[in-house]
Enzyme design. Structure first.
Site, short mmCIF file in Angstrom:
data_model
loop_
_atom_site.label_atom_id
_atom_site.label_comp_id
_atom_site.label_asym_id
_atom_site.label_seq_id
_atom_site.Cartn_x
_atom_site.Cartn_y
_atom_site.Cartn_z
CG ASP A 194 -1.86 1.14 1.30
OD1 ASP A 194 -2.69 1.25 0.38
OD2 ASP A 194 -1.78 1.94 2.26
CD GLU A 201 16.64 -14.63 3.44
OE1 GLU A 201 16.01 -15.25 4.33
OE2 GLU A 201 17.32 -13.61 3.67
#
Length: 560
Positions: free
Chosen positions: A226, A275
């Protein structure tokens, strides 16, 4: 801060139950769920996570790839959950962390991915950090995590600068200090209940990297960011030097929006995301002056996608559409990112209503317009959008052809911008009315206890029940379009279209053996029959190798 029992985090391998399609996000169709208006499981009039979970099979059968959930975090709801009080907790109105965990697991089992909202520009004024900053007073380390400043004027009675809130009024609010005296001011680019974080403070970055890992460990497949263009403010917080600043948004780089410093944050975040297995993604809500500046957010080491607001705001006009399509594809190609296409979301008037009105009224409209015309154009615009290279977003209920509810009584409105004036128009409630599932019932199948915003009479005839299996219905058009899109090799990912010669007012392009023609005029046009018709948003006729395409109609052909 969470008062809820912690759900056992899903292992990062949980995403393995989702189809391991490489680069899935490059051509994904992502469905936005506004949780409070999607489905209510407990009859309190407010949608919730369990309601979403029970409707996941519907979304799978619709044919989307992923579900983006607007905020469901613990919040006082001053701005419908975009004022977050605890980023690691679910607000009780939506359920618990265990409900979130169940939703993620069920979605993965159905082959759907889950994207959650992240709100990093500001917190709630009930966030623990902000409450501590108020209590500790001027000069405290806690205040450095936000933008607290002394006021101007003889007694500090004027705001620190001339910035205006997106919701109207000044972007600063003065606090009463612990000793009861008028004190410093704090920055809030949105509502006063949404103080802006100071991203120059290392604790802010540390906190959000931890929040990312919390939800990634729960198994979410990505984040919609956002106000991704916010967070970093120009050094010294300089005056803008003008009023009615909202009118400048989208035209200039502002000292509080689209500052280059945001990109260092996203490069750090990308390292964390990479990751994790399962191709998790970031999607930017970035309002920028140009699509070229939007491309900065999706460079290879930053975010994966950015909403294409330039496309959303384009009129139903062939020349305008061709221009924004070309500019979008040209901007995304050098950074290797997919274009995104969107027609509606929770902040703008639904596109059947926008297209029902004359061009130039903006994206928040309180006029019903010609609803038959609006729906016809909306269906045509949907097929055009789904034919373009890249990823597409669908806002809940648009597959039902829902219009905006433009006649909500003022006393039921809840959009904070509506009450502040001089900011956004404040008519976002009209696109947030709970969607209808059945022809009858207290809220047309939304829930057993009514709905938090009143639904119009006749809503049931637009419901999922009413349109399912109905030839020519908007729901069946979406279902067929998404199925054809998925099964047609020349649709989906890509970075170019081949424009075809066409009459004025007609958009026509080729992608391999696939051809899309969209007639944006008010009259039928004659076009070559480009092969076998795959789908059309309206009735077409063909004879002697020529097709008559009605007004405001899109057709898909293939030579394959």
């Amino acid at each position: 801060m969470s008062q809820q029992p912690s759900a056992a985090p899903a292992p990062t391998s949980a995403v393995a139950t989702v189809s391991e399609r490489h680069d899935w996000w490059r051509d994904a169709v992502i469905y936005q769920v506004y949780p409070r208006s999607f489905a209510d499981s407990n009859g309190d009039g407010m949608g919730d996570l369990e309601g979403v979970r029970t409707r996941l099979p519907y979304l799978r059968d619709l044919g989307v790839d992923a579900v983006w959930l607007s905020p469901f975090y613990a919040s006082p709801q001053a701005d419908a959950g975009y004022d977050v009080a605890d980023y690691r907790a679910v607000d009780p109105m939506f359920g618990t962390l265990l409900d979130a965990d169940a939703l993620i697991r069920d979605a993965h089992a159905l082959g759907l991915r889950i994207i959650v909202d992240l709100v990093p520009n500001h917190s709630s004024d009930q966030y623990e950090w902000f409450k501590r900053a108020l209590a500790e007073g001027p000069g405290s380390p806690s205040r450095d995590r936000y933008h607290f400043r002394p006021g101007k004027g003889k007694n500090g009675e004027l705001p620190p600068n001339d910035w205006e809130s997106i919701f109207g009024g000044p972007a600063w609010t003065r606090v009463t200090e612990p000793d009861g005296t008028p004190g410093e001011w704090y920055l809030h680019l949105f509502a006063p209940e949404q103080p802006d974080f100071n991203w120059e403070h290392p604790a802010v970055g540390d906190e959000f990297r931890s929040i990312l890992r919390f939800w990634l460990d729960m198994g979410v497949d990505g984040f919609r960011i956002d106000v991704a263009h916010g967070m970093v403010k120009a050094e010294g917080l300089p005056d803008l030097g003008s009023h009615e600043q909202l009118k400048l948004l989208g035209n200039d780089v502002m000292p509080f929006f689209d500052q280059d410093g945001v990109h260092a944050i996203y490069r750090q975040w990308r390292l964390i995301l990479d990751e994790y297995s399962g191709e998790r993604i970031f999607v930017a809500e970035a309002w920028t002056p140009t699509v070229e500046r939007t491309a900065n957010y999706v460079r290879p080491d930053e975010l994966h996608q950015a909403f294409n607001f330039q496309y959303l705001g384009t009129h139903w006009d062939a020349e305008e559409l061709r221009t924004v399509i070309d500019r979008t594809l040209d901007a995304m190609r050098p950074v290797g990112a997919p274009a995104t296409w969107v027609l509606s979301n929770h902040d703008v008037t639904r596109h059947p209503t926008r297209f029902a009105n004359p061009a130039g009224l903006g994206t928040q409209i309180r006029l019903a317009g010609d609803r038959a015309l609006g729906l016809r154009r909306a269906r045509a615009a949907t097929l055009l959008m789904l034919a373009l290279p890249g990823s597409a977003y669908v806002y809940q209920g648009e597959e039902l052809g829902l219009p905006d509810v433009v006649d909500l009584p003022d006393e039921v409105r809840q959009d904070p911008a509506y009450f502040r004036g001089a900011g956004q128009d404040g008519f976002r409630d009209g696109c947030r009315v709970p969607i209808p599932w059945t022809r009858e019932g207290s809220s047309y199948g939304f829930g057993a206890g009514g709905s938090w915003l009143p639904q119009p009479a006749g809503w049931g005839e637009l419901s999922v029940e009413a349109q399912t299996g109905e030839p020519g219905s908007t729901l069946e058009l979406y279902r067929e379009a998404l199925a054809v899109r998925r099964s047609t090799a020349d649709l989906g990912a890509g970075d170019a279209v081949e424009w075809l010669r066409a009459p004025e007012g007609v958009v026509a392009f080729r992608r391999g053996a696939f051809v899309c023609v969209a007639n944006t005029t008010g009259e039928s046009v004659a076009m070559p029959a480009y092969g076998r018709v795959l789908l059309a948003s309206g009735e077409i006729t063909e004879a002697a190798g020529e097709a008559k395409v009605p007004a405001d109609t899109t057709v898909w052909w293939t030579r394959a």
